[in-house]
Enzyme design. Sequence first.
Site, PDB file in Angstrom:
ATOM      1  N   CYS A   1      39.711  38.530  45.673  1.00 30.55           N
ATOM      2  CA  CYS A   1      40.628  39.623  45.996  1.00 30.55           C
ATOM      3  C   CYS A   1      39.860  40.892  46.364  1.00 30.55           C
ATOM      4  O   CYS A   1      39.267  40.935  47.421  1.00 30.55           O
ATOM      5  CB  CYS A   1      41.610  39.817  44.831  1.00 30.55           C
TER       6      CYS A   1
ATOM      7  N   HIS B   1      43.359  34.703  42.749  1.00 30.62           N
ATOM      8  CA  HIS B   1      42.666  34.919  41.464  1.00 30.62           C
ATOM      9  C   HIS B   1      42.559  33.654  40.616  1.00 30.62           C
ATOM     10  O   HIS B   1      43.295  33.513  39.637  1.00 30.62           O
ATOM     11  CB  HIS B   1      43.442  35.958  40.645  1.00 30.62           C
TER      12      HIS B   1
ATOM     13  N   GLU C   1      40.604  33.101  38.374  1.00 33.10           N
ATOM     14  CA  GLU C   1      40.155  33.438  37.011  1.00 33.10           C
ATOM     15  C   GLU C   1      41.323  33.597  36.037  1.00 33.10           C
ATOM     16  O   GLU C   1      41.102  33.699  34.839  1.00 33.10           O
ATOM     17  CB  GLU C   1      39.283  34.711  37.036  1.00 33.10           C
TER      18      GLU C   1
HETATM   19  N1  GLN Z   1      44.626  45.754  46.789  1.00 31.00           N
HETATM   20  C1  GLN Z   1      43.349  45.706  46.093  1.00 31.00           C
HETATM   21  C2  GLN Z   1      42.236  46.318  46.938  1.00 31.00           C
HETATM   22  O1  GLN Z   1      42.456  46.787  48.004  1.00 31.00           O
HETATM   23  C3  GLN Z   1      42.980  44.289  45.716  1.00 31.00           C
HETATM   24  C4  GLN Z   1      43.930  43.773  44.659  1.00 31.00           C
HETATM   25  C5  GLN Z   1      43.297  42.795  43.705  1.00 31.00           C
HETATM   26  O2  GLN Z   1      42.080  42.685  43.589  1.00 31.00           O
HETATM   27  N2  GLN Z   1      44.148  42.102  42.995  1.00 31.00           N
HETATM   28  O3  GLN Z   1      41.116  46.309  46.517  1.00 31.00           O
END
Ligand code: GLN
Length: 211
Positions: free
Chosen positions: A95, A190, A192
């Site tokens: 992410c 994710h 994790e």
């Molecule tokens: N929207 C977040 C970003 O721009 C990422 C979100 C997340 O890691 N769950 O970093």
Amino acid sequence: MLTEDVLTGNVRTGNVRTKVGVLALQGDFREHIAVLRGLGADAVPVRRPAELEEIGGLVIPGGESSVMDKLSRAFGLAEPLREAIADGMPVYGTCAGLIMLADRILDGIAGQQSLGGLDVAVRRNAFGSQLDSFETDLDIPAVGEEPMHAVFIRAPIVESVGEKATPLARVGDGRVVAVEQGSLLGTSFHPEITGDTRFHEYFLQKVRQAA
Ligand code: GLN
């Protein structure tokens, strides 16, 4: 390398067991450390440049990429991280971590930088406010036949994949949500937090190969 280490995910080079780091500036680094330790790896938080010298691979967690970017520069980690990536250290970004690994960021905040390494353009918060968070099952042949339950939280999308990178997974409309490039790995979602450890195992395989 000892067989037991191959099985547990630990890496020995001579008598030294290689540690695996998790960037712990911000975000859900504790969850990644728990998953990696559950797989038997010697996982440690990384906050200082000197700690990079002790590790054979790094996970960049989910969180907020613009904050992670600012903190990594403020703590003097950004340049050493770029050098480690260029040297071939295995890195897995989830992410926000995927955004940090992208060569090109779309919809970043003003001045936002990435570490780069993955030949992709990644759009932040790409699913829009209506679909801030959602879950779905993905086919990911690279990690096994069984579909993977994936949780997306204000997730980025890989909007374009350059020549050097390979898509590993797509959501139903075809948009790419997981990529690989040599020792680098990135997912929009994710693993994790779902208990499916296949991506972390795949990452540990890369760490063993690099050792
Ligand atoms: N929207 C977040 C970003 O721009 C990422 C979100 C997340 O890691 N769950 O970093």
